[in-house]
Design an enzyme around this catalytic site. Structure first.
Site, PDB file in Angstrom:
ATOM      1  N   CYS A   1       0.781  -1.208   0.068  1.00  0.00           N
ATOM      2  CA  CYS A   1      -0.060  -0.439  -0.534  1.00  0.00           C
ATOM      3  C   CYS A   1       0.784   1.305   0.044  1.00  0.00           C
ATOM      4  O   CYS A   1       1.481   1.318   0.340  1.00  0.00           O
ATOM      5  CB  CYS A   1      -0.796   0.137   1.199  1.00  0.00           C
ATOM      6  SG  CYS A   1      -2.454  -1.725   1.884  1.00  0.00           S
TER       7      CYS A   1
ATOM      8  N   CYS B   1       1.790   3.931   2.951  1.00  0.00           N
ATOM      9  CA  CYS B   1       1.939   3.090   4.519  1.00  0.00           C
ATOM     10  C   CYS B   1       3.243   3.325   4.643  1.00  0.00           C
ATOM     11  O   CYS B   1       3.906   2.481   3.979  1.00  0.00           O
ATOM     12  CB  CYS B   1       1.047   1.647   4.480  1.00  0.00           C
ATOM     13  SG  CYS B   1       1.443   0.371   6.318  1.00  0.00           S
TER      14      CYS B   1
ATOM     15  N   CYS C   1      -8.815   0.783  19.779  1.00  0.00           N
ATOM     16  CA  CYS C   1      -8.405   0.090  18.444  1.00  0.00           C
ATOM     17  C   CYS C   1      -7.859  -0.395  18.615  1.00  0.00           C
ATOM     18  O   CYS C   1      -6.537  -0.002  17.885  1.00  0.00           O
ATOM     19  CB  CYS C   1      -9.462   1.333  17.523  1.00  0.00           C
ATOM     20  SG  CYS C   1     -10.707   2.697  17.427  1.00  0.00           S
TER      21      CYS C   1
ATOM     22  N   CYS D   1     -16.801  -0.668  10.118  1.00  0.00           N
ATOM     23  CA  CYS D   1     -16.103   0.383  10.271  1.00  0.00           C
ATOM     24  C   CYS D   1     -15.228   0.692   8.981  1.00  0.00           C
ATOM     25  O   CYS D   1     -14.555   0.017   8.431  1.00  0.00           O
ATOM     26  CB  CYS D   1     -15.508   1.309  11.654  1.00  0.00           C
ATOM     27  SG  CYS D   1     -13.786   2.682  11.256  1.00  0.00           S
TER      28      CYS D   1
END
Length: 424
Positions: A69, A72, A109, A202
């Site tokens: 990605c 990232c 989270c 989410c």
């Protein structure tokens, strides 16, 4: 302005705007910006009052991801000088979570780098969830572990997870230019698996990767079709050592337009201001509270956020209040659809712990899709020559409008995976 009046009316009725209307919000001028914020603010207050939900990230496993990605700092081949460590033990993760809860966070989270969890990883995270819930009564827990295999969402749910985060990040049309090691369809499937297991879904996006207005509208409409309970909006943090290090395309004004557009398209959904807000919104962060109803407290996965107390002061100074653990986040109609009771009969309530499932956006693009295995966390090893708590990672500015605040891009050197106190 007829456009804004129409969008407010639609938002109050939970009616989807057209793509043309969403594009028109992004095309408004700086002279119209306060009108746009005020209009979207009416929709935000209708469904969520003046409450702000606080969420706290715990990076369970950091660095050396096998995925590519481009955004990232933990990606394959990243030269960003981030912390690298393997899985935190359940008691270590619980202590990290407690710092966020003490700072006012309602949701924790739990994020781990990697393509997706093994069954052993799910066992490990399940024990961590149990440890956190034992120590923090009523706290909501969201997991963000990458792509899920069959049955893993059910196991996380059984362990006490309330929500699962997996972001779409950008439009399907341009996804292949950002990531090649998995597909957009893989991400959609993981969100749907979480929903099928009864987890609050989410899923959000990252803005500022060079996408067009059409791409932004496409991904937000795709999210609306998926119908997650929470939509985190990240703004790209251009880490030096990643392919997007030179993408400084955002201004505070554009960030606010993007948030307003998301609110109009997702009027009754928890919209979370996530990674990159300090870098791109800067002194205009308080205005964003009129558009979002949820933020992350303190630091992100691999980058530092502003001080937790500064977050709390900002919320109070702007005339908002921190949402308490006894109040549901989502509006009554969404909470009822999840089988949750609400305690606020007027505006927003949302679900969290199994009868209270809101949604967590584990955004901050240091692990929204998961990344890979790493070295031991007992002695975090910096890579790429970056050293020192709070030291800025340099980045190049390629946009012609305004100065890029590279001084605000700082690698996280405290909290989870270190011996230093967390920022919460």
């Amino acid at each position: 302005m007829d456009l804004l009046n129409t969008l407010v009316d639609k938002g109050l009725r939970r009616e989807l705007p057209t793509r043309e209307e969403a594009l028109a919000v992004l095309a408004t001028s700086d002279d119209e910006l306060l009108d746009v914020v005020a209009a979207a603010g009416k929709v935000r207050r209708q469904w969520f009052g003046r409450r702000v939900k606080l969420n706290y990230l715990v990076n369970l496993k950091s660095g050396l991801c096998p995925e590519d990605c481009s955004y990232c700092s933990q990606r394959l081949g990243s030269k960003a000088g981030i912390l690298k460590y393997t899985w935190l033990k359940p008691d270590e993760a619980s202590r990290a979570a407690a710092a966020g809860v003490a700072g006012g966070a309602k949701r924790v989270c739990l994020v781990a780098s990697g393509r997706g969890p093994t069954d052993r990883d799910v066992d490990r995270v399940s024990k961590t969830i149990e440890a956190i819930k034992e120590e923090n009564e009523g706290i909501e827990v969201c997991a963000c572990l990458g792509l899920l295999s069959d049955g893993q969402a059910d196991r996380l749910r059984s362990a006490g997870a309330d929500a699962y985060n997996h972001n779409l990040n950008t439009s399907e049309e341009t996804y292949g230019a950002i990531t090649t090691t998995h597909t957009y369809a893989d991400r959609v499937e993981t969100v749907q698996q979480a929903q099928a297991a009864g987890l609050s879904a989410c899923s959000g996006l990252i803005a500022g990767m060079g996408e067009s207005d059409k791409d932004l509208v496409d991904v937000v409409f795709a999210l609306r079709d998926l119908d997650p309970d929470s939509v985190p909006v990240n703004f790209l943090i251009p880490f030096e050592g990643t392919p997007l290090a030179k993408e400084w395309n955002l201004t505070p004004q554009r960030c606010l337009r993007i948030l307003a557009m998301v609110r109009f398209v997702c009027p009754d959904v928890e919209v979370r201001l996530a990674g990159g807000r300090e870098v791109h919104l800067r002194s205009m962060q308080p205005l964003a509270l009129h558009l979002v109803n949820s933020i992350f407290l303190g630091d992100y996965l691999t980058s530092e956020g502003q001080a937790g107390q500064t977050d709390l002061d900002m919320i109070a100074d702007a005339g908002f209040e921190v949402e308490g653990s006894g109040t549901t986040t989502l509006p009554r109609h969404r909470a009822d659809a999840l089988g949750c009771g609400t305690q606020d009969a007027t505006a927003g309530a949302g679900c969290g712990s199994h009868d209270d499932a809101g949604a967590a956006g584990c955004g901050s693009h240091g692990g929204g899709g998961g990344c890979g295995p790493c070295g031991g966390h007992e002695e975090p090893e910096p890579v790429g020559g970056v050293a020192g708590a709070g030291e800025s990672v340099p980045a190049s500015r390629t946009d012609a409008a305004g100065a890029a605040r590279t001084d605000l891009v700082a690698v996280r050197r405290r909290g989870a995976g270190t011996d230093l106190a967390p920022n919460a």
